[in-house]
Design an enzyme around this catalytic site. Structure first.
Site: not given
Length: 251
Positions: A155, A159
């Site tokens: 994740y 980002k």
């Protein structure tokens, strides 16, 4: 929470990840500001929340697939084009130590969070260039784009990638009036509650994330490009998230 007033009358906005907590508020905020909104999510059932909402249409599909991205833009062009792209779609629920992540899971997170943003962003900027006009992209990042969460390595990588993608678009296409920025929220929940790990002392409301997004998409932010707006209650400014660990300067 009450929203800041923006005027997007006559503009066409695409919001991805529209069925989620932040996505639902984004769609409503843009529609309330006068925009015609296309709400897209892989969750077709979740999109039913927009049934009957003025100025909002919905479309389901996996945005990591090129054919779906093409279909989304075919619909946008048929319905009047695109002014603002909001890359909000993300796979957020995975919590796995890096040492245990399989390549299939890694690839799935990259596809959902970063590949989808690329596929839509590149189509948006090509459209705007061909039209000889500018446009705005706002992508959802996270404190994990620059600082690591526990057990969320895939994740966090996505980002960081979304932030790098936004900078690249800003540098390469800013001269055409195309802007790409990020919002990096923290601890977003439907019901605001106390939060000792945030300097603000409370969690973040989805409406606050939406207001920041509308600002970056608006003419009020015309000179902001390649920027990350942190809606995190001061989290990124703090050396340690656990105040009890702050023992001495330089520690």
């Amino acid at each position: 929470m009450s929203g800041v007033r923006f005027d997007f009358s006559g503009e066409r906005v695409l919001v991805t990840g529209a069925a989620g907590l932040i996505g639902r508020v984004l769609v409503r905020r843009f529609a309330d500001a006068g925009a015609d909104v296309l709400a897209v999510d892989v969750d077709a059932e979740g999109l039913k929340v927009f049934d009957g909402l003025p100025r909002v249409s919905a479309m389901s599909g996996d945005l990591a697939r090129e054919d779906v991205a093409d279909a989304v833009f075919e619909r946008l062009l048929r319905d009047g084009g695109l002014d603002v792209l909001v890359n909000n779609a993300a796979m957020t629920e995975l919590r796995t130590p890096f040492i245990d992540i399989g390549a299939d899971v890694w690839d799935a997170v990259i596809a959902a969070n970063l590949r989808s943003a690329y596929l839509l962003s590149v189509r948006a900027v090509r459209y705007w260039r061909e039209q000889g006009r500018g446009g705005a992209i706002v992508s959802m990042s996270s404190p994990g784009g620059s600082r690591a969460h526990e057990d969320q390595s895939a994740y966090d990588v996505t980002k960081a990638g979304v932030e790098a993608l936004s900078r690249a678009i800003a540098v390469e296409l800013g001269g055409l009036g195309i802007r790409a920025n990020c919002v990096a929220p923290a601890s977003v929940v439907g019901d605001v509650r106390p939060a000792a790990d945030l300097p603000a002392g409370r969690t973040t409301a989805p409406e606050e994330v939406a207001d920041a997004t509308l600002y970056l998409a608006s003419s009020a932010a015309a000179q902001l490009n390649g920027h990350v707006l942190r809606v995190d209650g001061g989290l990124h400014a703090r050396l340690r998230t656990d105040p009890s660990q702050e023992r001495r300067p330089g520690g």
